[in-house]
Design an enzyme around this catalytic site. Structure first.
Site, short mmCIF file in Angstrom:
data_model
loop_
_atom_site.label_atom_id
_atom_site.label_comp_id
_atom_site.label_asym_id
_atom_site.label_seq_id
_atom_site.Cartn_x
_atom_site.Cartn_y
_atom_site.Cartn_z
N LYS A 62 0.80 -1.22 0.00
CA LYS A 62 0.00 0.00 0.00
C LYS A 62 0.84 1.28 0.00
O LYS A 62 0.39 2.34 -0.44
CB LYS A 62 -0.94 0.00 1.21
CG LYS A 62 -2.13 -0.94 1.09
CD LYS A 62 -3.14 -0.42 0.09
CE LYS A 62 -4.44 -1.21 0.15
NZ LYS A 62 -5.46 -0.65 -0.77
N SER A 315 0.63 -9.85 -0.57
CA SER A 315 0.39 -8.41 -0.53
C SER A 315 0.55 -7.78 0.84
O SER A 315 0.68 -6.56 0.95
CB SER A 315 -1.02 -8.11 -1.05
OG SER A 315 -1.99 -8.82 -0.30
#
Length: 514
Positions: A62, A315
């Site tokens: 992110k 992720s």
């Protein structure tokens, strides 16, 4: 480095390509490793590689998108500061990027956000406002404050600069391995999938990009069916990093145009993927971080893919420690390595032993039972599988041929979440029974030996066993005995397992005695 040129609201392909190539992410992020997973490669007959975004500062991808957007802010916008809403990785990315750029950041997080995530955002320098019962309420508050106080709102996925920042991951993949066949990308709001797909399809259109969603938060699949983004009625929260009610407008446009396929997986499959990552590369992924691997495994099985180079993106790794308890319970089901069955057997001496012998030497992973009536006993049993669904069907058929009533609970969510822990309770009549706890070296046949030694001489009125893959097995069992007679003691000695008399244990007397 100068601020990047602002993107239009709906950039063309060439604009996205330029934005990704010029994104300033490496002022704060790093090139993460692409690592082979040997064990699962052998198991799936493909070369499986994992992109380790869990090794980013903040343990998530992110940061790429947040920093790219915030670096492009004007001087006036920087003075006013930024605001966002998030319960997890995006919050940490914004806080870290803001500290790097010297910008004040306010993060609105739901009231129920885990303390570990609140502390992480605070440690990265972000100011926190706890507000609302869920993400949507926190987001509404953040947008309201942005309008009132002049903050710039940093969206978690639906912004061209954020998408471009996430797309830098795809550029790294091509630099690390140009011989890829397919890339599996997790999808929540779609920012990462959109950024990866828009770059890959311009530079290497032969590489397939597959999006992976959870079955209970499949906002892209819902949008593809409707032809435009729609709100899901509800979203599942197990993989909270991708628990998004509505996919973004721009991310939907790009995913619609550039993704080659989308697949959905359930929570058990994600748990199995978390285990695979730990066993292969010693990574501890959060559920959404293991989502792409879960999708890869299902896709390979359904499409019968062999001999390809397949990449999945780990992720994020901001896992709540206590979630691992759930993961460890469910991962075997996700791999189709365990069957859960409800079986009716006669209430008589030796019935447990005969039932276990009917399993043909297979390992029992769980055994729950409490006396109910004088005729039949209903047991909750787990059985280790090596042949998946085919073997499960064979076991059920064998038991039915031998006269047992069997119900398959392997796909019964209520049974897996609740019933397995509630089997038992108080018996229907008062029993003369003694309760013992046993510990023994966990090995094939250990449970069968227990039943052969004790289960044919005395009626077992309570039984619980759960194999956890450790070196020590534990059984709780009650026997119909007026007293602990000499013969029973002799059998305990013959058994050779460490045991304790738990008959006077207050937990037993409070919940389980008649």
């Amino acid at each position: 480095m100068a601020a990047s040129q602002p993107l239009s609201a709906t950039p063309c392909d060439a604009e996205y390509l330029r934005a990704i190539l010029s994104a300033p992410v490496y002022e704060v992020a790093k090139v993460t490793p692409l690592q082979i997973m040997d064990k699962i490669s052998s198991r799936l007959a493909n070369t499986i590689l994992v992109k380790r975004e869990d090794q980013q500062p903040g343990h998530s991808f992110k940061l790429r998108g947040a920093y790219t957007m915030m670096k492009a802010l004007t001087s006036d916008q920087r003075v006013c500061g930024v605001i966002t809403a998030s319960a997890g990785n995006h919050a940490q990315g914004v806080a870290l990027a803001a500290t790097k750029l010297g910008i004040n950041a306010l993060i609105v997080m739901p009231l129920a956000t885990a303390a570990i995530k609140v502390d992480a955002v605070r440690n990265f320098g972000g100011k926190i406002l706890l507000f609302g019962n869920n993400f949507d309420e926190a987001k509404e508050k953040a947008i309201e404050l942005a309008q009132q106080e002049g903050y710039t709102f940093v969206p978690p996925f639906d912004h061209p600069a954020v998408i471009a920042g996430q797309g830098t991951l795809a550029l790294e993949l091509l630099q690390q391995d140009i011989l890829l066949d397919r890339i599996f990308v997790p999808i929540g709001g779609g920012g990462l999938a959109a950024g990866v797909a828009v770059l890959i399809k311009q530079l290497m259109p032969n590489i397939k990009v597959i999006g992976v969603e959870t079955q209970d938060s499949a906002c892209l699949c819902a949008a593809l069916t409707a032809g435009n983004p729609v709100d899901l009625t509800r979203v599942g929260l197990f993989a909270e990093g991708v628990a998004v009610r509505r996919i973004g407008d721009e991310t939907f446009r790009l995913c619609h145009d550039y993704l080659d396929d989308v697949i959905t997986v359930d929570s058990d499959a994600i748990c199995a993927a978390v285990k695979d990552l730990f066993e292969d590369v010693r990574a501890i992924a959060e559920p959404s971080g293991a989502l792409a691997l879960a999708g890869l495994k299902k896709y390979v099985q359904e499409k019968q893919i062999q001999g390809e180079r397949l990449i999945h993106i780990l992720s994020g790794a901001n896992v709540n420690f206590h979630d691992l308890r759930y993961v460890s319970e469910r991962c075997e089901l996700g791999e189709q390595r365990e069957a859960l069955l409800a079986v009716t057997i006669p209430e008589e001496k030796g019935s447990f032993l005969r039932f276990c012998q009917s399993l043909g030497g297979r390992s029992v992973t769980e055994f729950n039972y409490r006396y109910a009536d004088a005729n039949n006993a209903r047991i909750f049993v787990g059985v280790r599988l090596t042949g998946g669904d085919i073997e499960r069907a064979e076991i059920i058929a064998t038991l039915q041929i031998e006269g047992y009533q069997v119900a398959d609970l392997s796909d019964n969510e209520m049974a897996k979440l609740h019933i397995r822990y509630m089997v038992g309770g108080r018996p229907s009549k008062s029993l003369n029974e003694k309760l013992f706890s046993f510990e023994f070296p966990e090995s094939p046949g250990a449970l069968l030996r227990f039943l052969q030694t004790l289960g044919t001489c005395w009626n077992i009125s309570l039984f619980h066993y759960r194999g956890h893959g450790t070196d020590c097995g534990r059984v709780l069992a009650a026997f119909e005995l007026a007293t602990v007679e000499a013969e029973f003691k002799q059998h305990l000695t013959k058994l050779g397992y460490h045991c304790n008399d738990e008959t006077d244990n207050p937990a037993f007397n409070f919940f389980l005695t008649g």
